[in-house]
Structures are given as C-alpha cells and as structure tokens.
Motif scaffolding. Structure first.
Motif, PDB file in Angstrom:
ATOM      1  N   ASN A  74      17.089  29.518  10.556  1.00  0.00           N
ATOM      2  CA  ASN A  74      15.493  29.317  10.686  1.00  0.00           C
ATOM      3  C   ASN A  74      14.943  28.368   9.833  1.00  0.00           C
ATOM      4  OD1 ASN A  74      15.720  31.875  12.294  1.00  0.00           O
ATOM      5  ND2 ASN A  74      15.677  33.109  10.264  1.00  0.00           N
ATOM      6  N   VAL A  75      14.689  27.184  10.466  1.00  0.00           N
ATOM      7  CA  VAL A  75      14.256  25.973   9.877  1.00  0.00           C
ATOM      8  C   VAL A  75      12.925  25.782   9.768  1.00  0.00           C
ATOM      9  CG1 VAL A  75      14.811  23.431   9.787  1.00  0.00           C
ATOM     10  CG2 VAL A  75      16.657  24.845  10.336  1.00  0.00           C
ATOM     11  N   ARG A  76      12.281  25.511   8.663  1.00  0.00           N
ATOM     12  CA  ARG A  76      11.095  24.625   8.696  1.00  0.00           C
ATOM     13  C   ARG A  76      11.084  23.728   7.659  1.00  0.00           C
ATOM     14  NH1 ARG A  76       7.978  26.136   4.186  1.00  0.00           N
ATOM     15  NH2 ARG A  76       8.856  27.985   2.985  1.00  0.00           N
ATOM     16  N   GLY A  77       9.772  22.806   7.963  1.00  0.00           N
ATOM     17  CA  GLY A  77      10.072  21.480   7.093  1.00  0.00           C
ATOM     18  C   GLY A  77       8.795  21.182   6.435  1.00  0.00           C
ATOM     19  N   GLU A  78       8.716  20.375   5.446  1.00  0.00           N
ATOM     20  CA  GLU A  78       7.900  20.019   4.499  1.00  0.00           C
ATOM     21  C   GLU A  78       7.875  18.365   4.434  1.00  0.00           C
ATOM     22  OE1 GLU A  78       7.073  21.900   0.730  1.00  0.00           O
ATOM     23  OE2 GLU A  78       7.352  23.857   1.563  1.00  0.00           O
ATOM     24  N   GLN A  79       6.769  17.733   4.572  1.00  0.00           N
ATOM     25  CA  GLN A  79       7.182  16.173   4.076  1.00  0.00           C
ATOM     26  C   GLN A  79       6.428  16.093   2.721  1.00  0.00           C
ATOM     27  OE1 GLN A  79       7.486  14.024   7.034  1.00  0.00           O
ATOM     28  NE2 GLN A  79       8.183  12.704   5.244  1.00  0.00           N
ATOM     29  N   VAL A  80       7.576  15.758   1.912  1.00  0.00           N
ATOM     30  CA  VAL A  80       7.129  15.606   0.429  1.00  0.00           C
ATOM     31  C   VAL A  80       6.884  14.076   0.137  1.00  0.00           C
ATOM     32  CG1 VAL A  80       8.149  16.226  -1.920  1.00  0.00           C
ATOM     33  CG2 VAL A  80       8.857  17.358  -0.083  1.00  0.00           C
ATOM     34  N   PHE A  81       7.445  13.158   0.781  1.00  0.00           N
ATOM     35  CA  PHE A  81       7.279  11.652   0.439  1.00  0.00           C
ATOM     36  C   PHE A  81       7.669  11.257   1.952  1.00  0.00           C
ATOM     37  CE2 PHE A  81       9.499  12.899  -3.551  1.00  0.00           C
ATOM     38  CZ  PHE A  81       8.246  13.141  -4.474  1.00  0.00           C
ATOM     39  N   GLN A  82       7.268   9.872   2.190  1.00  0.00           N
ATOM     40  CA  GLN A  82       7.854   9.218   3.156  1.00  0.00           C
ATOM     41  C   GLN A  82       8.083   7.721   2.726  1.00  0.00           C
ATOM     42  OE1 GLN A  82       9.531   9.259   5.710  1.00  0.00           O
ATOM     43  NE2 GLN A  82       8.034   9.870   7.458  1.00  0.00           N
ATOM     44  N   ILE A  83       9.352   7.577   2.015  1.00  0.00           N
ATOM     45  CA  ILE A  83       9.565   6.185   1.249  1.00  0.00           C
ATOM     46  C   ILE A  83      11.058   6.010   1.485  1.00  0.00           C
ATOM     47  CG2 ILE A  83       7.862   6.126  -0.486  1.00  0.00           C
ATOM     48  CD1 ILE A  83       9.846   7.340  -2.326  1.00  0.00           C
ATOM     49  N   ALA A  84      11.296   4.607   1.469  1.00  0.00           N
ATOM     50  CA  ALA A  84      12.714   4.282   1.379  1.00  0.00           C
ATOM     51  C   ALA A  84      13.299   4.884  -0.138  1.00  0.00           C
ATOM     52  CB  ALA A  84      13.105   2.831   1.598  1.00  0.00           C
ATOM     53  N   SER A  85      14.646   5.098  -0.221  1.00  0.00           N
ATOM     54  CA  SER A  85      14.828   5.795  -1.429  1.00  0.00           C
ATOM     55  C   SER A  85      14.949   4.734  -2.746  1.00  0.00           C
ATOM     56  CB  SER A  85      16.218   6.587  -1.336  1.00  0.00           C
ATOM     57  OG  SER A  85      17.221   5.870  -1.149  1.00  0.00           O
ATOM     58  N   GLU A  86      15.241   3.570  -2.381  1.00  0.00           N
ATOM     59  CA  GLU A  86      14.956   2.553  -3.341  1.00  0.00           C
ATOM     60  C   GLU A  86      13.893   2.447  -3.978  1.00  0.00           C
ATOM     61  OE1 GLU A  86      15.567   1.856  -0.111  1.00  0.00           O
ATOM     62  OE2 GLU A  86      14.548   0.060   0.641  1.00  0.00           O
ATOM     63  N   SER A  87      12.655   2.995  -3.548  1.00  0.00           N
ATOM     64  CA  SER A  87      11.327   3.187  -4.124  1.00  0.00           C
ATOM     65  C   SER A  87      11.209   4.336  -4.983  1.00  0.00           C
ATOM     66  CB  SER A  87      10.209   2.943  -3.008  1.00  0.00           C
ATOM     67  OG  SER A  87      10.644   1.762  -2.535  1.00  0.00           O
ATOM     68  N   PHE A  88      12.246   5.262  -4.909  1.00  0.00           N
ATOM     69  CA  PHE A  88      12.102   6.567  -5.791  1.00  0.00           C
ATOM     70  C   PHE A  88      11.903   5.887  -7.164  1.00  0.00           C
ATOM     71  CE2 PHE A  88      12.737  11.180  -4.850  1.00  0.00           C
ATOM     72  CZ  PHE A  88      13.045  10.794  -3.351  1.00  0.00           C
ATOM     73  N   THR A  89      11.063   6.943  -7.784  1.00  0.00           N
ATOM     74  CA  THR A  89      10.631   6.826  -9.284  1.00  0.00           C
ATOM     75  C   THR A  89      10.913   8.324  -9.832  1.00  0.00           C
ATOM     76  OG1 THR A  89       8.430   7.500  -9.169  1.00  0.00           O
ATOM     77  CG2 THR A  89       8.677   5.076  -8.826  1.00  0.00           C
ATOM     78  N   ASP A  90      10.974   8.153 -11.324  1.00  0.00           N
ATOM     79  CA  ASP A  90      11.160   9.209 -11.997  1.00  0.00           C
ATOM     80  C   ASP A  90      10.034  10.227 -11.757  1.00  0.00           C
ATOM     81  OD1 ASP A  90      13.668   8.262 -13.018  1.00  0.00           O
ATOM     82  OD2 ASP A  90      12.743   8.235 -15.074  1.00  0.00           O
ATOM     83  N   ALA A  91       9.046   9.933 -11.409  1.00  0.00           N
ATOM     84  CA  ALA A  91       8.068  11.118 -11.424  1.00  0.00           C
ATOM     85  C   ALA A  91       8.145  11.800 -10.141  1.00  0.00           C
ATOM     86  CB  ALA A  91       6.662  10.147 -11.153  1.00  0.00           C
ATOM     87  N   GLN A  92       8.741  10.837  -9.102  1.00  0.00           N
ATOM     88  CA  GLN A  92       9.115  11.634  -7.693  1.00  0.00           C
ATOM     89  C   GLN A  92      10.261  12.544  -7.927  1.00  0.00           C
ATOM     90  OE1 GLN A  92       8.826   7.511  -5.835  1.00  0.00           O
ATOM     91  NE2 GLN A  92       6.862   8.210  -4.796  1.00  0.00           N
ATOM     92  N   LEU A  93      11.109  12.366  -8.754  1.00  0.00           N
ATOM     93  CA  LEU A  93      12.295  13.029  -9.088  1.00  0.00           C
ATOM     94  C   LEU A  93      11.829  14.348  -9.562  1.00  0.00           C
ATOM     95  CD1 LEU A  93      15.450  10.997 -10.641  1.00  0.00           C
ATOM     96  CD2 LEU A  93      15.264  12.264  -8.350  1.00  0.00           C
TER      97      LEU A  93
END
Ligand SMILES: NC(=O)C[C@H](N)C(=O)O
Length: 352
Positions: A72-91
């Motif tokens: 049973n699957v449900r989804g949440e959109q946490v971010f919508q970014i390319a992963s090279e743009s990940f920051t520590d705050a997002q981690l």
C-alpha cells in the motif's frame, strides 16, 4: 504453503509490529525529493539531456501501477531538486521526516526517490542517524522517464518491494538500482550516463526480481537501530570540506576551507590518502589550530590505514577507513555533532 500445525512460523510468515496485518500488504511511504527519476526530456532519445526534478510524486506513483501488488503506497513531496543541489539543511529535514514516519505503527518502510549525484551521501546519512530497523530504501534513475529504456520505473518498483519486505528489516539503508540491492553505507556512483552506475567494492547485498527480494549477505558495520547517532537530536551539521589530491598542489586550498569555517577537512589524497611532503606542515598547522584532518583517498576502492604513509598518531590525524571522500565528509559531520576527540572519531570511522 501454510505452516504445519504446531510448527514454528517461518520468518517470512511472522506478523511484524507495524505491519498492516499478518496477511495484508505492507504500508510504504514514498518521500520524493526530485532527481532524474522525476526528470523529463524533450524527446525519447534524450537520455542525458533533460531537466531533473519535474514530475511530482503522485505522477511517479501512478506511472508504476505494479507497486500496488507489493505494498500500500502513498507519497509525499519533500523537495523537488536535482541532488547536486542538496544541502546539509535538507539532509537533516529529510532524516527527521524519515524518523518520524518510521515511528508510526501504520508505516512499515520508507522509500526516498532521489537524484543519483549525491544519493550515496543521503543513503549513508540515513544509515547513520535514523534509529529504526524498518527498511529505508533510497532510489534514483539514470534516465528520465521520457527516455527510451528509462530505468526509473523498475528501480522504484524494486525500492517499494524492498521497503515492504521483512528480509530487509535491520539491513541498514538500501539502494535499489539496476536490479541490485546495495548497502547505502558503501554504494557509490561510479559511472555517469549508464543505468549500471551504482556499485560497491564489497558487492551488492542481493537482488529484487519480479516483486521479490533475494538477499545473499548482510551489512556488518553499525547502523540505524545500533547507531549512537539520532536524527531526533540533530538540528544542523558542522561544515566539513573536501580537498582533492593531485600533483602540484598549493596550501591555499586547505586554508580556504579553514577560513570558511570548516571543522574538518577530508583529504581526498592520492593513493593511500597521501599528503605531499611540501603540504605536511600546512596540515599539521591546521590541525594544531583545531581543524580536524581526515585522510581518505581519491582512488575510490581499498581503505586507508592509520600511520601508513603518514604518522597519524604523531600528527593527531584521523583516517577514513574505506569511506570515500564524500562519504567520509558525511560521517565526519555526523560524528562531530557528538565529539571532536580524535580517538573517538577514529573509533567511529572503524565501527560504522
Ligand atoms: N541521474 C540523476 O539523478 C542526476 C541528477 N543530476 C541528480 O542527481 O539529480
């Protein structure tokens, strides 16, 4: 075939705390963060030229109806970014959400859809800080869904299968790419463009085939429930920099990291994490003034030994064991939330 009367249930048939029912499907939450798995190109021939982070999570789920057969699957959109743009705050934000969800009785596993560029950093981070034995699977794709022979749909189906499987419980953060189940601790992106981009020098843990997981080995190092780190108590990560080793280096690269406030510098050294003779005094000086020096290697495979090539005991440096520079950076940042004692840090690099 059911169990014989009076016979102990096999592990696969045992109801788990948190499972929907003993016979029902597991509940899996997909946390979408962007990447190529959510990418779109102008034409089916565009396998490398496209925009990452375009397709929302409900469309990702709708595109793989076979997931409903395994969970049973449900989804949440946490971010919508390319992963090279990940920051520590997002981690940190992502880690807290994963931890929160896995504490719920109605969640059996979590899948994180992610760009592949820094997928290995996120996978290791979650492996270190989320205190749960429930499956956590990080997944991406090398081709956007609009491309011929796109790999995202199968990777995602495999991720949901693994996240819902009892065999994945306690195995640490997993990465499902190209049919394989890899350990998030040591898997790394080794090539770009092709779907077989992810591998580990220690080999995959298993495979997912036609909606079923097949495990052949389990991680040995401390992770998740047995970790001393807990995302619920981490609000931010200290800055850790990587300086890439080569011939003809200059001290300014290390000094710039210190000036930027880095609490540790990972030396992505040549060979055995080597330091050029003409830079040893610079790194001794940096350590003397308080910044940690961690010797990793740009080679990628193998591991760095203490006091090999450089006298780490004498200089009070740490070695990164088998962690590549980008993974050493994550482990150093997490470890520094608890201690800056070099003996303790070295223990942590051996144990995780
Ligand atoms: N294949 C990919 O996902 C690459 C992309 N640049 C990302 O990391 O988001």
């Amino acid at each position: 075939m059911g169990a014989l009367p009076g016979a102990p249930l096999q592990a696969r048939e045992m109801p788990e705390a948190g499972s929907a029912t003993a016979t029902g499907k597991p509940n899996v939450v997909i946390l979408a963060t962007g990447g190529t798995i959510a990418g779109a190109g102008a034409d089916a021939s565009n396998s490398a030229t496209y925009q990452a982070a375009k397709v929302p999570v409900d469309k990702l789920i709708a595109a793989v109806p076979a997931m409903a057969n395994v969970a049973n699957v449900r989804g949440e959109q946490v971010f919508q970014i390319a992963s090279e743009s990940f920051t520590d705050a997002q981690l940190v934000q992502l880690g807290k959400r994963v931890s929160q969800l896995l504490k719920q009785d109605d969640v059996d596993g979590v899948v994180i859809t992610h760009g592949t560029d820094t997928l290995e950093e996120t996978a290791l981070f979650l492996n270190l800080v989320v205190k749960s034995d429930k499956p956590i699977v990080v997944v991406g794709s090398m081709r956007p869904s609009t491309a011929i022979s796109a790999d995202g749909a199968l990777n995602l189906l495999d991720a949901v299968t693994a996240a819902g499987s009892k065999e994945a419980v306690g195995k640490g953060v997993l990465v499902t790419m190209n049919d394989y189940i890899q350990s998030g601790r040591d898997v790394t992106k080794r090539t770009n463009i092709v779907p077989s981009a992810f591998s580990s020098q220690w080999g995959p843990l298993g495979m997912v085939v036609e909606g079923k997981t097949y495990f052949f080995r389990a991680p040995y190092k401390r992770h998740n429930a047995s970790s001393e780190f807990d995302i619920d108590t981490i609000e931010s990560l200290p800055l850790v920099a990587i300086v890439y080793g080569s011939g003809n280096m200059f001290p300014g690269a290390y000094k710039a990291a210190v000036d930027a406030g880095a609490k540790a510098i990972v030396n992505a050294g040549t060979g055995n994490g080597s330091v050029p003779g003409y830079l040893v005094d610079t790194l001794k000086d940096i350590r003397g003034k308080g910044t940690l020096v961690i010797r990793s290697s740009r080679v990628g495979d193998g591991f760095v030994l203490r006091n090999a090539e450089q006298p780490d005991d004498k200089y009070d440096w740490v070695v990164a064991h088998d962690f590549n520079p980008q993974k050493a950076k994550i482990l150093a940042a997490v470890a520094l939330t608890k201690t800056s004692d070099t003996k303790e840090l070295q223990r942590i690099f051996w144990e995780y």
